[in-house]
Design a protein around this motif. Structure first.
Motif, PDB file in Angstrom:
ATOM      1  N   LEU A  27       0.860  -1.190   0.000  1.00 47.33           N
ATOM      2  CA  LEU A  27       0.000   0.000   0.000  1.00 47.33           C
ATOM      3  C   LEU A  27       0.895   1.238   0.000  1.00 47.33           C
ATOM      4  N   SER A  28       0.606   2.155  -0.919  1.00 44.99           N
ATOM      5  CA  SER A  28       1.459   3.344  -1.081  1.00 44.99           C
ATOM      6  C   SER A  28       0.670   4.619  -0.862  1.00 44.99           C
ATOM      7  N   GLY A  29       0.989   5.330   0.195  1.00 43.18           N
ATOM      8  CA  GLY A  29       0.510   6.702   0.400  1.00 43.18           C
ATOM      9  C   GLY A  29      -0.981   6.909   0.230  1.00 43.18           C
ATOM     10  N   LEU A  30      -1.757   6.148   0.973  1.00 40.93           N
ATOM     11  CA  LEU A  30      -3.219   6.308   0.863  1.00 40.93           C
ATOM     12  C   LEU A  30      -3.682   7.535   1.663  1.00 40.93           C
ATOM     13  N   ASN A  31      -4.290   8.480   0.951  1.00 42.52           N
ATOM     14  CA  ASN A  31      -4.895   9.656   1.584  1.00 42.52           C
ATOM     15  C   ASN A  31      -6.386   9.607   1.308  1.00 42.52           C
ATOM     16  N   LEU A  32      -7.137   9.480   2.368  1.00 41.24           N
ATOM     17  CA  LEU A  32      -8.577   9.271   2.187  1.00 41.24           C
ATOM     18  C   LEU A  32      -9.326   9.912   3.348  1.00 41.24           C
ATOM     19  N   SER A  33     -10.434  10.573   3.047  1.00 43.16           N
ATOM     20  CA  SER A  33     -11.288  10.946   4.173  1.00 43.16           C
ATOM     21  C   SER A  33     -12.735  10.628   3.841  1.00 43.16           C
ATOM     22  N   VAL A  34     -13.384  10.033   4.813  1.00 47.38           N
ATOM     23  CA  VAL A  34     -14.784   9.637   4.657  1.00 47.38           C
ATOM     24  C   VAL A  34     -15.602  10.404   5.686  1.00 47.38           C
ATOM     25  N   GLN A  35     -16.669  11.024   5.198  1.00 46.87           N
ATOM     26  CA  GLN A  35     -17.517  11.854   6.052  1.00 46.87           C
ATOM     27  C   GLN A  35     -18.570  11.023   6.780  1.00 46.87           C
ATOM     28  N   LYS A  36     -19.046  11.567   7.875  1.00 44.77           N
ATOM     29  CA  LYS A  36     -20.127  10.917   8.618  1.00 44.77           C
ATOM     30  C   LYS A  36     -21.332  10.707   7.705  1.00 44.77           C
ATOM     31  N   GLY A  37     -21.883   9.501   7.724  1.00 43.50           N
ATOM     32  CA  GLY A  37     -23.083   9.199   6.937  1.00 43.50           C
ATOM     33  C   GLY A  37     -22.810   8.824   5.492  1.00 43.50           C
ATOM     34  N   GLU A  38     -21.558   8.893   5.099  1.00 42.30           N
ATOM     35  CA  GLU A  38     -21.221   8.584   3.707  1.00 42.30           C
ATOM     36  C   GLU A  38     -21.111   7.073   3.497  1.00 42.30           C
ATOM     37  N   THR A  39     -21.440   6.608   2.275  1.00 42.70           N
ATOM     38  CA  THR A  39     -21.196   5.216   1.904  1.00 42.70           C
ATOM     39  C   THR A  39     -20.095   5.223   0.854  1.00 42.70           C
ATOM     40  N   PHE A  40     -18.963   4.657   1.236  1.00 45.02           N
ATOM     41  CA  PHE A  40     -17.781   4.692   0.368  1.00 45.02           C
ATOM     42  C   PHE A  40     -17.460   3.284  -0.102  1.00 45.02           C
ATOM     43  N   GLY A  41     -17.332   3.093  -1.397  1.00 46.50           N
ATOM     44  CA  GLY A  41     -17.011   1.776  -1.949  1.00 46.50           C
ATOM     45  C   GLY A  41     -15.598   1.753  -2.507  1.00 46.50           C
ATOM     46  N   LEU A  42     -14.826   0.796  -2.033  1.00 48.82           N
ATOM     47  CA  LEU A  42     -13.455   0.658  -2.530  1.00 48.82           C
ATOM     48  C   LEU A  42     -13.447  -0.481  -3.538  1.00 48.82           C
ATOM     49  N   ILE A  43     -13.051  -0.166  -4.764  1.00 46.87           N
ATOM     50  CA  ILE A  43     -13.043  -1.198  -5.805  1.00 46.87           C
ATOM     51  C   ILE A  43     -11.641  -1.306  -6.399  1.00 46.87           C
ATOM     52  N   GLY A  44     -11.368  -2.446  -6.994  1.00 45.96           N
ATOM     53  CA  GLY A  44     -10.041  -2.658  -7.578  1.00 45.96           C
ATOM     54  C   GLY A  44      -9.818  -4.131  -7.813  1.00 45.96           C
ATOM     55  N   PRO A  45      -8.886  -4.471  -8.704  1.00 45.76           N
ATOM     56  CA  PRO A  45      -8.636  -5.890  -8.993  1.00 45.76           C
ATOM     57  C   PRO A  45      -8.129  -6.646  -7.764  1.00 45.76           C
ATOM     58  N   ASN A  46      -8.116  -7.956  -7.835  1.00 42.70           N
ATOM     59  CA  ASN A  46      -7.563  -8.771  -6.747  1.00 42.70           C
ATOM     60  C   ASN A  46      -6.128  -8.339  -6.490  1.00 42.70           C
ATOM     61  N   GLY A  47      -5.790  -8.238  -5.213  1.00 44.91           N
ATOM     62  CA  GLY A  47      -4.413  -7.886  -4.854  1.00 44.91           C
ATOM     63  C   GLY A  47      -4.124  -6.399  -4.910  1.00 44.91           C
ATOM     64  N   ALA A  48      -5.150  -5.570  -5.134  1.00 46.98           N
ATOM     65  CA  ALA A  48      -4.936  -4.121  -5.254  1.00 46.98           C
ATOM     66  C   ALA A  48      -4.547  -3.465  -3.927  1.00 46.98           C
ATOM     67  N   GLY A  49      -4.940  -4.088  -2.819  1.00 47.49           N
ATOM     68  CA  GLY A  49      -4.636  -3.514  -1.505  1.00 47.49           C
ATOM     69  C   GLY A  49      -5.880  -3.095  -0.725  1.00 47.49           C
ATOM     70  N   LYS A  50      -7.031  -3.575  -1.126  1.00 39.57           N
ATOM     71  CA  LYS A  50      -8.286  -3.171  -0.481  1.00 39.57           C
ATOM     72  C   LYS A  50      -8.372  -3.715   0.946  1.00 39.57           C
TER      73      LYS A  50
END
Ligand SMILES: Nc1ncnc2c1ncn2[C@@H]1O[C@H](COP(=O)(O)OP(=O)(O)O)[C@@H](O)[C@H]1O
Ligand SMILES: [Mg+2]
Length: 260
Positions: A27-50
């Motif tokens: 995993l390289s330099g993940l910058n992420l912010s999720v707000q209260k009440g938000e639905t966030f979906g992380l998608i990516g191929p197998n092995g992406a780092g999810k």
């Protein structure tokens, strides 16, 4: 800001690979912010780092660099863990217990008192559609039934934030519809939802925002309404394939960069 429920700053993870005799950055330099009440979906191929991202946010893995703050506390802080729910990618179940007993056990871990535990377990069994099987030993459960129970388990403490790693995995179309429904109901109650999935139509239906990961990097984050709401893409799949195609052929290919 108090409305930010998940905040990661330069979150990175390296593992020593004895095979390659060097460190591998997963995993390289993940910058992420999720707000209260938000639905966030992380998608990516197998092995992406999810899954790695979720584990780092929960404090189940230590970052090599960077940090994650969840519900205002450093990742892994017990006060935050008490207020969130987690469905692992491969949940482990005690196969000799019944579904109801397992939920009771999960409730005990959160210190919920007996009567309330029983009521909450009953309510969740109905919500996930396991009423008939609630008193059956889990060794007799199908993959889909176990997945439903895993979802119920993640909600035992009435969390304000849930991390679901592949919640639709192992489910048939009816199961998937049920999970989408549970998700939408949680969302309506203001629960913040962070989940990984390969099933893009489901992600499209329930998410406010998606993040696409490839080779350990977050390639893009975008509001779903800007993707499938008449923009330049036909649908989320079209968007996903284009983003992944670009990421795989260019920019972020330092997945296995030598770091030592
Ligand atoms: N404990 C580990 N040891 C070695 N490699 C790992 C470990 N955990 C994850 N990886 C590797 O890191 C990469 C990202 O894995 P993961 O986060 O599980 O991806 P995803 O959930 O997107 O499929 C994969 O290449 C995987 O093989
Ligand atoms: Mg995974």
């Amino acid at each position: 800001m108090s409305d930010v429920v998940i905040q990661t700053t330069n979150l990175s993870k390296e593992l020593a690979s004895s095979l390659l005799r060097r460190k591998v950055r997963i995993l390289s330099g993940l910058n992420l912010s999720v707000q209260k009440g938000e639905t966030f979906g992380l998608i990516g191929p197998n092995g992406a780092g999810k899954t790695t991202s979720i584990k780092l946010m929960l404090g189940l893995m230590r970052p090599t660099e960077g940090k994650a703050v969840v519900l205002g506390m450093p990742s892994g802080d017990k006060r935050a863990l008490a207020r969130l729910g987690y469905l692992p990618e491969n949940p482990y179940f005690y196969s000799h217990l019944t579904g109801r007993e397992f939920l009771d056990f999960a409730g005990q871990l959160f210190g919920i008192e007996s009567k309330q535990r029983r009521e909450r377990a009953k309510e969740l069994i109905e919500i996930v559609g396991l009423t008939e099987a609630a008193d059956m030993q889990m060794r007799k459960y199908s993959k889909g039934m176990l997945q439903r129970l895993g979802i119920a388990q993640s909600l035992i403490n009435t969390p304000e934030l849930v991390f679901w790693d592949e919640p639709m995995s192992g489910l048939d179309p009816i199961g998937r519809r049920d999970v989408r429904q549970i998700l939408l109901e949680l969302k309506e109650k203001g629960t913040t939802i962070f989940f990984n999935s390969h099933l893009l139509p489901d992600v499209n239906e329930v998410c406010d925002r998606v993040g696409v990961m490839c080779k350990g990097r977050m390639v893009v984050q975008e509001q779903v309404k800007n993707i499938s709401g008449g923009g330049s893409y036909k649908d989320l799949e079209d968007f996903f394939l284009e983003v992944i195609g670009k990421a795989e052929s260019g920019g972020s290919a330092n997945f296995e960069e030598a770091v030592s």
